[in-house]
Motif scaffolding. Structure first.
Motif, PDB file in Angstrom:
ATOM      1  N   GLY A 120       0.806  -1.211   0.000  1.00 23.67           N
ATOM      2  CA  GLY A 120       0.000   0.000   0.000  1.00 23.67           C
ATOM      3  C   GLY A 120       0.841   1.263   0.000  1.00 23.67           C
ATOM      4  O   GLY A 120       0.500   2.258  -0.648  1.00 23.67           O
ATOM      5  N   MET A 121       1.963   1.234   0.693  1.00 23.33           N
ATOM      6  CA  MET A 121       2.859   2.390   0.686  1.00 23.33           C
ATOM      7  C   MET A 121       3.631   2.474  -0.627  1.00 23.33           C
ATOM      8  O   MET A 121       4.010   3.564  -1.063  1.00 23.33           O
ATOM      9  CB  MET A 121       3.796   2.329   1.883  1.00 23.33           C
ATOM     10  N   GLY A 122       3.865   1.343  -1.278  1.00 18.49           N
ATOM     11  CA  GLY A 122       4.477   1.372  -2.602  1.00 18.49           C
ATOM     12  C   GLY A 122       3.633   2.128  -3.604  1.00 18.49           C
ATOM     13  O   GLY A 122       4.157   2.854  -4.463  1.00 18.49           O
ATOM     14  N   VAL A 123       2.319   1.982  -3.511  1.00 15.87           N
ATOM     15  CA  VAL A 123       1.420   2.749  -4.380  1.00 15.87           C
ATOM     16  C   VAL A 123       1.568   4.243  -4.103  1.00 15.87           C
ATOM     17  O   VAL A 123       1.550   5.070  -5.031  1.00 15.87           O
ATOM     18  CB  VAL A 123      -0.036   2.291  -4.184  1.00 15.87           C
TER      19      VAL A 123
ATOM     20  N   THR B 179      -1.492   1.844  10.776  1.00 11.67           N
ATOM     21  CA  THR B 179      -1.606   3.291  10.927  1.00 11.67           C
ATOM     22  C   THR B 179      -0.522   4.007  10.139  1.00 11.67           C
ATOM     23  O   THR B 179      -0.769   5.059   9.533  1.00 11.67           O
ATOM     24  CB  THR B 179      -1.537   3.677  12.412  1.00 11.67           C
ATOM     25  N   LEU B 180       0.697   3.463  10.129  1.00 12.07           N
ATOM     26  CA  LEU B 180       1.761   4.054   9.323  1.00 12.07           C
ATOM     27  C   LEU B 180       1.347   4.110   7.857  1.00 12.07           C
ATOM     28  O   LEU B 180       1.528   5.131   7.190  1.00 12.07           O
ATOM     29  CB  LEU B 180       3.047   3.246   9.480  1.00 12.07           C
ATOM     30  N   THR B 181       0.794   3.026   7.352  1.00 12.41           N
ATOM     31  CA  THR B 181       0.369   2.988   5.955  1.00 12.41           C
ATOM     32  C   THR B 181      -0.720   4.012   5.689  1.00 12.41           C
ATOM     33  O   THR B 181      -0.695   4.718   4.665  1.00 12.41           O
ATOM     34  CB  THR B 181      -0.137   1.579   5.599  1.00 12.41           C
ATOM     35  N   GLN B 182      -1.680   4.109   6.583  1.00 13.69           N
ATOM     36  CA  GLN B 182      -2.755   5.080   6.408  1.00 13.69           C
ATOM     37  C   GLN B 182      -2.209   6.508   6.371  1.00 13.69           C
ATOM     38  O   GLN B 182      -2.652   7.332   5.555  1.00 13.69           O
ATOM     39  CB  GLN B 182      -3.778   4.935   7.540  1.00 13.69           C
TER      40      GLN B 182
END
Length: 356
Positions: A225-228, A291-294
């Motif tokens: 998700g963070m790669g996006v 939460t980090l990803t969000q």
């Protein structure tokens, strides 16, 4: 400027990451005719470059995200092809490492080094279910929504319901005669060639990847998700560069300079956040990866949307109507960034933070 210098200049690198993967993406992408629009050539490029991009969570996550960002800076459509293929490769590696996929298990699906992958995990109004037959084979039956490039790819990782409340991930060949990708509806002006329509599955054989609910619970779900978010940052960087050129013209006024300044600040903040998140992924120091990803996705999506609006205000209708690359990039990004669900995702972030 030499070719090597131009490639290094085209690469986007997070923090102190190695530029090697990003430069390699830029080098190989520059050789693809119709990058992002000629889909077969772009898919072939994505498959070939995948083994030169590091897996996430193994000390080189910033290198990986830099490669994704660089692909998006070259062409947003190309990154939309590359990102899910890289994600699928990482998911399969994660499953093998955790014992959720036996070595050689994909042989029955005729997976080889030329396989091109999608990841179809979104849920729509229709339902895809998985069941075992009398011989112990898993079969998929039903319809899966939002299957990008299903008519072009060879394989996919697909989530399917194995009970009324439980999903499981499966690998499936998209070239099986019982798999029928639909042509639409797909009327998008952005990412217009990257058709994301439904697929009908009429009992093709499938290979389970991980246990039930493993796909959503594994650490790599958040890394992907963070790669996006890195793709959004890379994709909007040339838009900010257009604002910089406008601000540098002899006749530029304070408004042009202010718009460029705001865009530069937004992109710098996103870059710093992504670099910090990559370090946390590799060190395992994130207390709450969800939460980090969000947070990362909210910051990247917000800055992307603001820079698009700043470009509309600062550059006017000219490039939107006369510059093919700029107009397509703007339209592509507006579709791509809708993978972030705006206020609803911010509400989820608020609930996460409030819950401590």
């Amino acid at each position: 400027m030499s070719d090597d210098a131009r490639l290094a200049d085209a690469a986007l690198v997070l923090g102190d990451a190695s530029p090697d993967s990003a430069v390699e993406v830029a080098r190989t992408a520059a050789d693809v005719d119709g990058l992002g629009t000629q889909l077969d050539a772009t898919i072939e490029w994505a498959v070939q470059i995948a083994n030169r991009v590091p897996l996430p969570g193994q000390g080189q996550t910033a290198d990986r995200w830099s490669a994704l960002a660089t692909a998006a800076a070259m062409d947003v459509g190309a990154a939309r092809v590359l990102e899910p293929h890289l994600d699928a490769v990482a998911i399969l590696a994660e499953a093998e490492a955790s014992g959720g996929l036996a070595q050689g298990a994909l042989g029955s699906l005729h997976v080889d080094d030329h396989a091109s992958w999608g990841v179809f995990a979104a849920e729509g109004p229709q339902r895809l279910e998985a069941h075992e037959d009398d011989a112990g084979r898993w079969l998929l039956h039903g319809t899966k929504s939002w299957c990008s490039l299903a008519a072009r790819l060879s394989h996919a990782l697909v989530t399917a319901w194995v009970s009324p409340t439980t999903r499981r991930l499966f690998a499936v060949s998209l070239r099986d005669e019982t798999v029928r990708p639909l042509a639409g509806p797909w009327v998008a002006r952005g990412l217009s060639a990257i058709v994301s329509a439904a697929v009908d599955f009429d009992d093709p054989p499938a290979v389970p990847v991980g246990e039930a609910d493993w796909y959503l619970q594994r650490p790599g779900f958040h890394w992907g998700g963070m790669g996006v978010a890195a793709v959004w940052w890379g994709g909007v960087s040339p838009v900010a560069a257009a604002l910089a050129r406008a601000a540098a013209r002899p006749d530029a006024d304070q408004i042009a300079q202010m718009l460029h300044g705001e865009a530069a600040a937004d992109l710098w903040a996103t870059q710093v956040v992504l670099a910090d998140a990559a370090r946390r992924v590799d060190s395992g120091s994130a207390d709450d990866m969800r939460t980090l990803t969000q947070r990362v996705r909210a910051i990247a999506a917000g800055s992307t949307e603001r820079v698009l609006t700043l470009a509309d205000h600062g550059l006017g209708p000219g490039p939107l109507t006369t510059d093919e690359d700029h107009a397509r990039r703007m339209a592509d990004l507006r579709i791509y960034v809708r993978q972030h669900h705006a206020e609803r995702d911010l509400a989820r972030l608020g609930r996460s933070v409030a819950a401590g």
